[in-house]
Design an enzyme around this catalytic site. Structure first.
Site, PDB file in Angstrom:
ATOM      1  N   ASP A 229       0.791  -1.249   0.000  1.00  8.99           N
ATOM      2  CA  ASP A 229       0.000   0.000   0.000  1.00  8.99           C
ATOM      3  C   ASP A 229       0.818   1.292   0.000  1.00  8.99           C
ATOM      4  O   ASP A 229       0.514   2.235   0.756  1.00  8.99           O
ATOM      5  CB  ASP A 229      -0.970   0.004   1.196  1.00  8.99           C
ATOM      6  CG  ASP A 229      -1.990  -1.139   1.147  1.00  8.99           C
ATOM      7  OD1 ASP A 229      -1.902  -1.984   0.244  1.00  8.99           O
ATOM      8  OD2 ASP A 229      -2.860  -1.181   2.035  1.00  8.99           O
TER       9      ASP A 229
ATOM     10  N   LYS B   2      -7.150  -5.003  -3.071  1.00 11.64           N
ATOM     11  CA  LYS B   2      -7.915  -5.533  -1.932  1.00 11.64           C
ATOM     12  C   LYS B   2      -8.807  -4.445  -1.365  1.00 11.64           C
ATOM     13  O   LYS B   2      -8.529  -3.250  -1.535  1.00 11.64           O
ATOM     14  CB  LYS B   2      -6.961  -6.044  -0.857  1.00 11.64           C
ATOM     15  CG  LYS B   2      -6.057  -4.940  -0.330  1.00 11.64           C
ATOM     16  CD  LYS B   2      -5.047  -5.465   0.644  1.00 11.64           C
ATOM     17  CE  LYS B   2      -4.141  -4.362   1.134  1.00 11.64           C
ATOM     18  NZ  LYS B   2      -4.827  -3.276   1.834  1.00 11.64           N
TER      19      LYS B   2
ATOM     20  N   CYS C   7      -2.223  -2.912   7.563  1.00 10.89           N
ATOM     21  CA  CYS C   7      -2.088  -3.824   6.427  1.00 10.89           C
ATOM     22  C   CYS C   7      -0.819  -4.672   6.482  1.00 10.89           C
ATOM     23  O   CYS C   7      -0.840  -5.843   6.101  1.00 10.89           O
ATOM     24  CB  CYS C   7      -2.223  -3.056   5.120  1.00 10.89           C
ATOM     25  SG  CYS C   7      -3.937  -2.464   4.935  1.00 10.89           S
TER      26      CYS C   7
HETATM   27  C1  VGL Z   1      -4.669   0.614   5.674  1.00 14.97           C
HETATM   28  C2  VGL Z   1      -6.197   1.598   7.042  1.00 14.97           C
HETATM   29  C3  VGL Z   1      -7.174   1.489   6.076  1.00 14.97           C
HETATM   30  C4  VGL Z   1      -3.254   0.160   5.491  1.00 14.97           C
HETATM   31  C5  VGL Z   1      -5.615   0.483   4.691  1.00 14.97           C
HETATM   32  O1  VGL Z   1      -2.778   0.111   4.345  1.00 14.97           O
HETATM   33  O2  VGL Z   1      -2.608  -0.145   6.507  1.00 14.97           O
HETATM   34  N1  VGL Z   1      -4.967   1.150   6.850  1.00 14.97           N
HETATM   35  N2  VGL Z   1      -6.868   0.921   4.905  1.00 14.97           N
END
Ligand code: VGL
Ligand code: ZN
Length: 210
Positions: free
Chosen positions: A15, A113, A158
């Site tokens: 991410d 995702k 994540c």
């Molecule tokens: C994430 C919060 C919401 C992450 C993704 O990548 O850690 N955290 N969505």
């Protein structure tokens, strides 16, 4: 601990998207500091995969989808507790895109995702219902991958969930601690390390990869 990359290792970059970087909608402090170290790490690995948080507008994890709720509150959903977030990584928006500073041209796969409206997915392996699989495990198995090194954002969400699921799937799993940054809400970072340690996730530093 010296770690020498092999052809059955894979670097999983979690991410590294604009909404999680300074200036983004769910900015992780210092998130931009890990891009160059991850670029450098990437050059040491034959196999690189990235995950991409990829929510539809109105996603259940957004505080804006629940009347009267505020970001960083926790609510109870059918699959368990859910932290509510500012809207982020909405499909097709610039914030959902990968930073242009990432230099990992040999990335083999991007796993998206969080694209089901009523289920969140921190893990790259399965959604928060703990049933719906993303396909990542099957991909890694078919490719003969045995060891996973994980870096990216955010350590306590994540990265944590992905690492714990990677161990459960039978991979030798390492989190590259200084190539991650955390959100740290409500004690989430300390809890994440407790959960990762208990699961058998190993911690290494970027400098250990020689
Ligand atoms: C994430 C919060 C919401 C992450 C993704 O990548 O850690 N955290 N969505
Ligand atoms: Zn998300």
């Amino acid at each position: 601990m010296a770690f020498t990359p092999r052809s059955d290792d894979l670097l999983l970059v979690v991410d590294l998207q604009y909404d999680f970087l300074p200036g983004g909608r769910l900015a992780v402090a210092g998130g931009d500091e890990i891009i160059i170290p991850i670029n450098r790490l990437g050059r040491r690995f034959e196999n690189v995969v990235m995950t991409q948080d990829w929510h539809p507008a109105g996603h259940i994890s957004f505080a804006s989808s629940h009347s009267g709720a505020n970001p960083f509150e926790v609510i109870e959903l059918p699959y368990g507790p859910q932290v509510l977030w500012p809207d982020h990584c909405v499909q097709g928006t610039p914030g959902a895109g990968f930073s242009a500073d990432i230099e990992l041209p040999h990335t083999q796969l991007v796993i998206r995702k969080g694209y089901h409206e009523v289920v969140d997915s921190y893990s790259g392996f399965q959604e928060a219902d703990r049933k719906t699989r993303t396909g990542l495990e099957g991909y890694l198995r078919e490719r003969g991958i045995r060891r996973l090194l994980i870096a990216g954002l955010a350590t306590d969400f994540c990265v944590n969930w992905t690492a714990v699921d990677a161990v459960a799937a039978g991979f030798e799993t390492y989190v590259i601690e200084d190539a991650c940054r955390a959100i740290d809400t409500g004690g989430s970072l300390a809890k994440a390390w407790r959960d990762m340690n208990a699961a058998g996730v190993q911690r290494i530093l970027a400098g250990d990869v020689a």
